[in-house]
Scaffold this motif. Sequence first.
Motif, PDB file in Angstrom:
ATOM      1  N   UNK A   1       0.078  -1.188  -0.494  1.00 40.48           N
ATOM      2  CA  UNK A   1       0.055  -0.128  -0.006  1.00 40.48           C
ATOM      3  C   UNK A   1       1.085   1.320   0.399  1.00 40.48           C
ATOM      4  N   UNK A   2       1.630   0.946   0.462  1.00 32.82           N
ATOM      5  CA  UNK A   2       3.079   2.223   0.294  1.00 32.82           C
ATOM      6  C   UNK A   2       3.988   2.774  -0.474  1.00 32.82           C
ATOM      7  N   UNK A   3       3.822   1.946  -1.894  1.00 35.09           N
ATOM      8  CA  UNK A   3       4.972   2.035  -3.228  1.00 35.09           C
ATOM      9  C   UNK A   3       3.461   2.248  -4.030  1.00 35.09           C
ATOM     10  N   UNK A   4       4.626   3.700  -5.114  1.00 36.58           N
ATOM     11  CA  UNK A   4       4.314   3.974  -6.439  1.00 36.58           C
ATOM     12  C   UNK A   4       4.450   2.819  -7.746  1.00 36.58           C
ATOM     13  N   UNK A   5       5.056   2.119  -7.383  1.00 38.88           N
ATOM     14  CA  UNK A   5       5.677   1.120  -8.267  1.00 38.88           C
ATOM     15  C   UNK A   5       4.171  -0.026  -8.018  1.00 38.88           C
ATOM     16  N   UNK A   6       3.914  -0.774  -9.797  1.00 39.00           N
ATOM     17  CA  UNK A   6       2.519  -1.448  -9.692  1.00 39.00           C
ATOM     18  C   UNK A   6       2.984  -2.235  -9.787  1.00 39.00           C
ATOM     19  N   UNK A   7       1.928  -3.653  -9.837  1.00 38.36           N
ATOM     20  CA  UNK A   7       2.388  -5.132  -9.527  1.00 38.36           C
ATOM     21  C   UNK A   7       3.646  -5.213 -10.752  1.00 38.36           C
ATOM     22  N   UNK A   8       4.397  -6.134 -10.709  1.00 36.05           N
ATOM     23  CA  UNK A   8       5.746  -6.426 -11.007  1.00 36.05           C
ATOM     24  C   UNK A   8       4.925  -7.617 -12.592  1.00 36.05           C
ATOM     25  N   UNK A   9       5.802  -7.434 -13.680  1.00 36.67           N
ATOM     26  CA  UNK A   9       4.940  -7.717 -15.058  1.00 36.67           C
ATOM     27  C   UNK A   9       6.356  -8.300 -15.816  1.00 36.67           C
ATOM     28  N   UNK A  10       5.798  -9.689 -16.129  1.00 37.71           N
ATOM     29  CA  UNK A  10       6.869 -10.331 -17.262  1.00 37.71           C
ATOM     30  C   UNK A  10       6.535 -10.598 -18.542  1.00 37.71           C
ATOM     31  N   UNK A  11       6.673  -9.840 -19.710  1.00 37.70           N
ATOM     32  CA  UNK A  11       6.555  -9.300 -21.062  1.00 37.70           C
ATOM     33  C   UNK A  11       7.325 -10.564 -21.937  1.00 37.70           C
ATOM     34  N   UNK A  12       6.815 -11.911 -22.191  1.00 42.44           N
ATOM     35  CA  UNK A  12       7.212 -12.534 -22.590  1.00 42.44           C
ATOM     36  C   UNK A  12       6.956 -13.062 -24.267  1.00 42.44           C
ATOM     37  N   UNK A  13       8.000 -12.862 -25.145  1.00 51.14           N
ATOM     38  CA  UNK A  13       8.273 -12.585 -26.440  1.00 51.14           C
ATOM     39  C   UNK A  13       8.753 -14.014 -26.584  1.00 51.14           C
ATOM     40  N   UNK A  14       8.113 -14.565 -27.715  1.00 54.60           N
ATOM     41  CA  UNK A  14       8.527 -16.338 -28.038  1.00 54.60           C
ATOM     42  C   UNK A  14       7.755 -15.986 -29.401  1.00 54.60           C
ATOM     43  N   UNK A  15       9.671 -16.840 -30.312  1.00 52.76           N
ATOM     44  CA  UNK A  15      10.351 -16.351 -31.401  1.00 52.76           C
ATOM     45  C   UNK A  15       9.794 -17.608 -32.009  1.00 52.76           C
ATOM     46  N   UNK A  16       9.425 -17.828 -33.637  1.00 49.69           N
ATOM     47  CA  UNK A  16       9.737 -18.666 -34.063  1.00 49.69           C
ATOM     48  C   UNK A  16      10.019 -19.936 -33.422  1.00 49.69           C
ATOM     49  N   UNK A  17      10.785 -19.890 -33.331  1.00 43.09           N
ATOM     50  CA  UNK A  17      11.934 -21.386 -33.167  1.00 43.09           C
ATOM     51  C   UNK A  17      11.429 -22.102 -31.810  1.00 43.09           C
ATOM     52  N   UNK A  18      10.802 -21.082 -30.854  1.00 45.27           N
ATOM     53  CA  UNK A  18      10.758 -21.676 -29.209  1.00 45.27           C
ATOM     54  C   UNK A  18      10.941 -20.463 -28.681  1.00 45.27           C
ATOM     55  N   UNK A  19      11.948 -20.096 -29.109  1.00 46.89           N
ATOM     56  CA  UNK A  19      13.348 -19.398 -27.958  1.00 46.89           C
ATOM     57  C   UNK A  19      11.846 -18.049 -27.296  1.00 46.89           C
TER      58      UNK A  19
END
Length: 338
Positions: A116-134
């Motif tokens: 309740x005391x931080x201006x930071x949001x819930x953490x997020x992880x943008x997961x980018x997957x390429x055609x080779x499954x990486x």
Amino acid sequence: MTEDNQASKSINVFGVGNALLDILALVDDDFIQNHSLNRGAMTLMDAQNQGKLLQQLENQSLELRCGGSAANTMIAIAQSGGSGYYTGKVAEDTNGEFYRQDMVALGIGFEVDPDLHSENPTGTCLVLTTPDAERTMCTNLGVSTRLSVSDINTEHLSRCQYSYVEGYLWDAPDPRKACIETMEQSKRHGVKVAFTFSDGFLLDRFTDDFHQLVSEYCDVIFCNDSEVRHFFQSESLEDCATKLSKIVDLAFITNGEKGCLVVEKGNIIPVAGFPVKPIDTVGAGDAFAGGVLYGLTNGLTTSQAARWGNYLGSLVVQIHGPRLAKSPADQLQTVIAG
């Protein structure tokens, strides 16, 4: 602690990690190159830079999942038929409430008070997957770095057979203290400690710390072939497994489609994998750890637990994202008998 005392504990696993909302996207190689991203790795970034990437993806279909490495492992435990509590820090925002509801819907206890005391949001992880499954991960940790000692619910922990702590916690001061607190309280209450190295970059930065953690606290170690090579600065996987056997009673080293090595009381046992055509490798190691921990807390041998972990990992790499759509528990007996 005796095995009978372990079995008397009513909950399987107490997981602790960075609570991150996963944002899943399929991209081509040009997207990775054009934004100078570290392909196949996890990169920390602030909300502004992550937001710029999201703007470039606004016309794509994005999927949201509660995540973070240890959270994915807890989900695999629950989908196997196991039980657990998860501890991670979210904000009092829309993403934080989505995260809490998603975990509870999966049957995992999640009762950590939002920050309740931080201006930071819930953490997020943008997961980018390429055609080779990486997969390439762009992570804004948000309030997850405010996880503290006071968030560790000792009463919940004491009811569990194992605690499971992710190495990513070691990268920030307060989560690092929470990591140590979890391990110390585990020892105090007769709870076995499992630890995952999480990523090679952590071993580059904290090798000495991790060596000390393993020797002082850990009953079980999870790592992949690359991480254990970092840990011991040796290219020989067999040599690394032998060295690991001298400092921990039980370890599981994943090795891609080859399966894994079970390192148990000085013995090194290969357990074959399930060769499949991967489309997305994100979460495979987390699912493996979940399968193993389910097995260890529900009467399977270490090799059977490893086989179940290999199976879950093989299922996850065939889908987009780190979580299976439905429980595979009905396949357990067939898989471990194979």
